[in-house]
Motif scaffolding. Structure first.
Motif, PDB file in Angstrom:
ATOM      1  N   ARG A  66      52.424  55.870 -10.088  1.00  0.00           N
ATOM      2  CA  ARG A  66      52.189  54.903  -9.018  1.00  0.00           C
ATOM      3  C   ARG A  66      51.551  53.592  -9.488  1.00  0.00           C
ATOM      4  N   ARG A  67      50.862  53.625 -10.648  1.00  0.00           N
ATOM      5  CA  ARG A  67      50.171  52.399 -11.056  1.00  0.00           C
ATOM      6  C   ARG A  67      50.099  52.302 -12.570  1.00  0.00           C
ATOM      7  N   ILE A  68      50.275  51.078 -13.068  1.00  0.00           N
ATOM      8  CA  ILE A  68      50.124  50.758 -14.485  1.00  0.00           C
ATOM      9  C   ILE A  68      49.203  49.545 -14.559  1.00  0.00           C
ATOM     10  N   GLU A  69      48.028  49.740 -15.115  1.00  0.00           N
ATOM     11  CA  GLU A  69      47.065  48.636 -15.230  1.00  0.00           C
ATOM     12  C   GLU A  69      46.926  48.240 -16.693  1.00  0.00           C
ATOM     13  N   VAL A  70      46.987  46.958 -16.961  1.00  0.00           N
ATOM     14  CA  VAL A  70      46.830  46.435 -18.312  1.00  0.00           C
ATOM     15  C   VAL A  70      45.377  46.020 -18.510  1.00  0.00           C
ATOM     16  N   ALA A 110      56.171  41.521 -15.534  1.00  0.00           N
ATOM     17  CA  ALA A 110      54.861  41.101 -15.018  1.00  0.00           C
ATOM     18  C   ALA A 110      54.191  40.089 -15.938  1.00  0.00           C
ATOM     19  N   GLY A 111      54.505  40.126 -17.242  1.00  0.00           N
ATOM     20  CA  GLY A 111      53.902  39.213 -18.205  1.00  0.00           C
ATOM     21  C   GLY A 111      52.519  39.665 -18.640  1.00  0.00           C
ATOM     22  N   VAL A 112      52.411  40.265 -19.829  1.00  0.00           N
ATOM     23  CA  VAL A 112      51.125  40.754 -20.328  1.00  0.00           C
ATOM     24  C   VAL A 112      50.339  39.613 -20.945  1.00  0.00           C
ATOM     25  N   LYS A 113      49.093  39.445 -20.520  1.00  0.00           N
ATOM     26  CA  LYS A 113      48.232  38.406 -21.073  1.00  0.00           C
ATOM     27  C   LYS A 113      47.874  38.721 -22.531  1.00  0.00           C
ATOM     28  N   PRO A 114      47.571  37.712 -23.331  1.00  0.00           N
ATOM     29  CA  PRO A 114      47.285  37.932 -24.757  1.00  0.00           C
ATOM     30  C   PRO A 114      46.152  38.918 -25.014  1.00  0.00           C
ATOM     31  N   GLU A 115      45.183  38.986 -24.117  1.00  0.00           N
ATOM     32  CA  GLU A 115      44.059  39.891 -24.325  1.00  0.00           C
ATOM     33  C   GLU A 115      44.380  41.335 -23.931  1.00  0.00           C
ATOM     34  N   GLY A 116      45.542  41.570 -23.355  1.00  0.00           N
ATOM     35  CA  GLY A 116      45.941  42.918 -22.980  1.00  0.00           C
ATOM     36  C   GLY A 116      46.263  43.763 -24.208  1.00  0.00           C
ATOM     37  N   LYS A 117      45.566  44.879 -24.382  1.00  0.00           N
ATOM     38  CA  LYS A 117      45.751  45.755 -25.545  1.00  0.00           C
ATOM     39  C   LYS A 117      46.059  47.198 -25.159  1.00  0.00           C
ATOM     40  N   TRP A 118      45.764  47.570 -23.920  1.00  0.00           N
ATOM     41  CA  TRP A 118      45.957  48.942 -23.460  1.00  0.00           C
ATOM     42  C   TRP A 118      46.586  48.924 -22.065  1.00  0.00           C
ATOM     43  N   ARG A 177      56.238  53.559  -4.392  1.00  0.00           N
ATOM     44  CA  ARG A 177      55.837  52.234  -4.874  1.00  0.00           C
ATOM     45  C   ARG A 177      55.199  52.383  -6.263  1.00  0.00           C
ATOM     46  N   LEU A 178      55.484  51.424  -7.132  1.00  0.00           N
ATOM     47  CA  LEU A 178      54.876  51.364  -8.464  1.00  0.00           C
ATOM     48  C   LEU A 178      54.261  49.991  -8.648  1.00  0.00           C
ATOM     49  N   MET A 179      52.962  49.962  -8.903  1.00  0.00           N
ATOM     50  CA  MET A 179      52.239  48.697  -9.054  1.00  0.00           C
ATOM     51  C   MET A 179      51.903  48.452 -10.520  1.00  0.00           C
ATOM     52  N   ILE A 180      52.060  47.214 -10.955  1.00  0.00           N
ATOM     53  CA  ILE A 180      51.554  46.773 -12.255  1.00  0.00           C
ATOM     54  C   ILE A 180      50.513  45.694 -11.983  1.00  0.00           C
ATOM     55  N   ASN A 181      49.291  45.913 -12.494  1.00  0.00           N
ATOM     56  CA  ASN A 181      48.214  44.956 -12.244  1.00  0.00           C
ATOM     57  C   ASN A 181      47.340  44.842 -13.487  1.00  0.00           C
ATOM     58  N   GLY A 182      46.201  44.177 -13.350  1.00  0.00           N
ATOM     59  CA  GLY A 182      45.295  43.997 -14.480  1.00  0.00           C
ATOM     60  C   GLY A 182      45.583  42.709 -15.221  1.00  0.00           C
ATOM     61  N   LEU A 183      45.570  42.763 -16.542  1.00  0.00           N
ATOM     62  CA  LEU A 183      45.740  41.574 -17.374  1.00  0.00           C
ATOM     63  C   LEU A 183      47.222  41.206 -17.505  1.00  0.00           C
ATOM     64  N   VAL A 184      47.780  40.804 -16.368  1.00  0.00           N
ATOM     65  CA  VAL A 184      49.180  40.374 -16.325  1.00  0.00           C
ATOM     66  C   VAL A 184      49.258  39.007 -15.648  1.00  0.00           C
ATOM     67  N   ASP A 185      50.321  38.300 -15.938  1.00  0.00           N
ATOM     68  CA  ASP A 185      50.507  36.981 -15.316  1.00  0.00           C
ATOM     69  C   ASP A 185      50.787  37.100 -13.826  1.00  0.00           C
TER      70      ASP A 185
END
Length: 421
Positions: free
Chosen positions: A259-263, A191-199, A119-127
């Motif tokens: 396994r994980r990518i956090e914005v 996932a859609g990166v939010k405008p404040e996402g920089k890293w 499984r690969l999760m993308i979370n954090g500052l995403v839509d």
């Protein structure tokens, strides 16, 4: 000066003379068969049947190449679970590294993870936070790219002087493979990166939970979520079933078993980017975010593990060059410790963030040589000497040593790692 009247002083003449020593030379330069039983007599391999097509369902190297293997240096680490082994670059040619001898670096050992359990999760500052299975990743548009991966500590032992005797050990924390997968940009856009996402923070599934921060600009540029290498599934030690590729940047960022990518809006300051993978300067301070692997090269043959076996005469000097900032455009080779340079022949035009093979055809007179190579990349950057690096970095560094390497080739044909800086 070459004596044109002496046929042994030209490359073609020398080779013809060498053939003549084993038998009379026929028109066209081939030797007569007389006197060589390997030509005149039927050999054992021609007197019976060989192996059938199912003898080895997955092909393996022939036993005569059994010395071309990865090697560990026992005293470098306390245990092989968190350690390194080295690609046998001295024994390879071309540029593509077979997976079976591509170097490994583990922080808690290589793990077994089934594709079905991946499984690969993308979370954090995403839509929309998302979780991808392996099967879903395979349905996205895929790309194939060839990249080198170099550990930031490659050549690190050489800062204080010549240490390890062989290009496998001084420069073998590198491989170059054809990777296939989905661009990281594709998944982040899903996932859609939010405008404040920089890293983004990328994290592995193994017990070490290796995690690194990557600027969003790089993540959206050329990073690749890969599930194939050299046309086949990744090997366990290379992150099966899925790893990250971060072209041109230090290997620790190429997180395996991804396994994980956090914005986020700032870097995470993980252990691997604070206590490790920083560059300590002479005054004791350390600089970080030195991700890029600068232009570098090494002669792989002749070298300590590849002595000259045939005495004086025609000699192929060969090696590898690479740059994390672009493509290799030129490699120069010196046989006298950098006093004079000759431009080597590139086997193919340099590719960005990939290894380039170079050759220099040389007529060796049997005297000692101090072999060096110097890479130049598409930005105009010239590979530095160790003295030039030390003027900036001092002697306390470990990572990002891209200095010019010297091999002392003796009249016997044997070679030794020495410092000519």
């Amino acid at each position: 000066m070459t004596d044109k009247s002496d046929p042994t002083t030209t490359r073609r003449g020398f080779l013809k003379a060498g053939l003549a020593a084993g038998g009379a030379v026929a028109a066209g330069g081939a030797a007569h068969a007389a006197g060589d039983p390997l030509i005149t007599e039927i050999q054992p391999w021609a007197q019976g049947l060989g192996e059938g097509v199912d003898a080895t369902p997955y092909g393996l190297p022939i036993k005569y190449e059994g010395d071309v293997v990865r090697r560990n240096v026992e005293w470098l680490t306390a245990d092989t679970i968190s350690s390194i082994n080295f690609t046998p670059i001295h024994a390879l040619d071309g540029t593509i590294t077979p997976q079976g001898c591509a170097f490994e670096r583990h922080h808690s050992g290589a793990i077994e993870l089934r594709k079905e359990d991946y499984r690969l999760m993308i979370n954090g500052l995403v839509d929309t936070p998302l979780v991808f299975t392996y099967a879903v990743l395979e349905r996205f548009p895929r790309v194939t790219r060839t990249y080198f991966l170099e550990c930031a500590a490659n050549t690190g032992m050489e800062w204080a002087g010549a240490q390890l005797n062989g290009s496998q050990f001084t420069h073998g924390m590198i491989h170059n493979m054809e990777y296939t997968g989905v661009t990281l940009r594709t998944l982040l856009e899903e996932a859609g990166v939010k405008p404040e996402g920089k890293w983004v923070m990328v994290e592995g599934a193994d017990a070490s939970s290796n995690a690194r921060s990557i600027p969003l600009e790089k993540a959206m540029d050329d990073c690749l979520v890969a599930f194939k290498a050299n046309g086949e599934a990744l090997r366990m030690e290379h992150g099966y079933p899925v790893r990250l590729c971060v072209p041109g940047w230090e290997g620790n960022m190429w997180v395996k078993w991804l396994r994980r990518i956090e914005v986020g809006d700032k870097p995470w300051e993980s252990r691997e980017e604070t206590s490790k993978y920083t560059d300590t300067l002479e005054d004791g301070t350390s600089r970080k975010w030195t991700w890029v692997m600068d232009a570098k090269s090494v002669v792989t043959s002749p070298s300590p593990q590849m002595p000259i076996p045939h005495g004086k005469g025609p000699l192929v000097i060969t090696g590898l060059a690479w740059s994390g900032r672009g493509a290799i455009t030129r490699v120069d080779v010196s046989v006298d410790g950098g006093k004079n340079w000759k431009e080597a022949r590139l086997a193919a035009p340099g590719q960005e963030m990939a290894l380039t093979r170079f050759y220099l055809d040389h007529d060796w007179d049997g005297s000692e040589m101090f072999l060096q190579s110097r890479a130049i990349d598409s930005t105009g950057y010239v590979q530095p000497t160790k003295t030039q690096l030390r003027e900036v970095r001092g002697l306390n560094s470990i990572y990002h040593n891209n200095c010019i390497q010297t091999w002392w080739v003796k009249p016997s044909g044997e070679a030794e790692n020495v410092e000519v800086s």
